[in-house]
Design an enzyme around this catalytic site. Structure first.
Site, PDB file in Angstrom:
ATOM      1  N   ALA A  50      -7.683   4.265   0.063  1.00 21.79           N
ATOM      2  CA  ALA A  50      -7.048   5.589   0.105  1.00 21.79           C
ATOM      3  C   ALA A  50      -5.580   5.531   0.545  1.00 21.79           C
ATOM      4  CB  ALA A  50      -7.843   6.558   0.984  1.00 21.79           C
ATOM      5  N   GLY A  51      -4.871   4.508   0.128  1.00 19.55           N
ATOM      6  CA  GLY A  51      -3.464   4.370   0.508  1.00 19.55           C
ATOM      7  C   GLY A  51      -2.599   5.514  -0.010  1.00 19.55           C
ATOM      8  N   LYS A 103      -8.504   4.020   5.057  1.00 17.32           N
ATOM      9  CA  LYS A 103      -9.910   4.329   5.366  1.00 17.32           C
ATOM     10  C   LYS A 103     -10.832   3.331   4.676  1.00 17.32           C
ATOM     11  CE  LYS A 103     -11.363   5.866   1.152  1.00 17.32           C
ATOM     12  NZ  LYS A 103     -12.147   5.035   0.298  1.00 17.32           N
ATOM     13  N   ASP A 157      -9.819  12.571  -1.462  1.00 17.26           N
ATOM     14  CA  ASP A 157      -9.812  11.864  -0.172  1.00 17.26           C
ATOM     15  C   ASP A 157      -8.766  12.412   0.800  1.00 17.26           C
ATOM     16  OD1 ASP A 157     -11.737  10.081  -0.971  1.00 17.26           O
ATOM     17  OD2 ASP A 157     -10.334   8.462  -1.473  1.00 17.26           O
TER      18      ASP A 157
END
Ligand code: C5P
Length: 287
Positions: free
Chosen positions: A98-99, A9, A134
């Protein structure tokens, strides 16, 4: 066995409204899913959780968010059995993309399918929020206004299809550090989320591009001036706009034309030490 994508994201806007009693910050951020994704394959096994990650140096044990997500579903839903999770990493790590949350979200969805748990999206998001702010967004995807500490979501019209170049400089940024630094140096310029939402509702990408703003950018950039350099380069290579995502350090550029985006990505690869990815925005259902 199930295979699920965990998508990256970017934050198109990110405002901090105040510090909460629980130590988190009250935020209002427009988040956008990208095609760039990790691939997770979940396989049933008799017991326990095992994990394989194809990126050396990334922890493949209880510290990994995917492991913690599997553990949470199994204990909350009384799952009898175990799971092996195989992760192919493509999203840069500790990058503001946001991995880790994407992997946790994919694990929650994958466990729901693998064990036919019938958890609703809301239930998955409730579980996800326990692991990270997240993660609910990563479960839902698309274009979302996230408030609270990031876990309260309002779905928006999809952002007009746009090509995105990501450039992560070779520096590490810790999210808690960025938020703490913000408290010491609050932003003077804040995003106008109302105007952004209005432009988005009209499908006015050019106006949205003018309104992107991230209050964490000045904070991270003070310590890592390379972010300002990347932003300027992105614009010089024809981006509609360029900004840092999340707490950084990745800088993204938005492009109307794929050719221009590809040229910018190639130039970054040649001229800088950045980890570069050429990708595009995706809607809620991954298209
Ligand atoms: O929720 P998550 O674990 O991803 O957050 C990481 C850290 O980022 C938190 O421990 C906190 O220091 C900071 N944070 C915050 N306010 C938010 C989200 C994150 O202060 N809304």
């Amino acid at each position: 066995m199930v295979t699920i994508f965990g998508r990256a994201k970017i934050n198109l806007t990110l405002d901090i409204l105040g510090l909460r009693e629980d130590g988190y910050h009250e935020i209002a951020t427009v988040m956008q899913s990208l095609a760039l994704a990790d691939t997770l394959t979940l396989t049933q096994q008799e017991e326990g959780i095992t994990l394989r990650v194809d990126l050396p140096g990334l922890e493949a044990d209880e510290r990994n968010l995917a492991h913690r997500a599997a553990d949470l579903v199994m204990s909350e839903c009384g799952v009898r059995g175990g799971v092996h999770i195989d992760i192919t990493k493509r999203i840069p790590v500790a990058a503001g993309l946001a991995g880790g949350s994407a992997d946790a979200a994919a694990t929650l969805r994958g466990m729901n399918e693998l064990y036919a748990l019938n958890l609703s999206d809301e239930e998955l998001c409730r579980l996800g929020a326990k692991l990270g702010s997240d993660i609910p967004f990563s479960i839902m995807g698309g274009t979302v206004l996230a408030t609270g500490r990031g876990e309260i979501m309002q779905h928006l019209a999809d952002f007009p299809a746009t090509h995105v170049v990501l450039a992560k400089p070779p520096v590490a940024v810790s999210t808690p550090w960025a938020y703490r630094s913000y408290d010491a140096h609050p932003a003077e310029v804040h995003p106008d989320n109302a105007a952004f939402l209005e432009a988005l509702a009209r499908g006015d990408r050019a106006r949205c591009a003018e309104l992107i703003c991230n209050v964490l950018e000045p904070v991270t950039e003070t310590t890592h001036p390379v972010i300002g350099d990347y932003r300027a380069r992105m614009r010089a290579h024809g981006a509609l706009c360029a900004m840092m995502s999340g707490s950084g350090p990745t800088v993204f550029g938005l492009f109307a034309e794929e050719g221009a985006a590809a040229e910018a990505a190639a130039a970054f690869q040649e001229e800088t030490d950045a980890d570069v990815h050429l990708t595009h925005t995706v809607g809620r259902y991954g298209v």
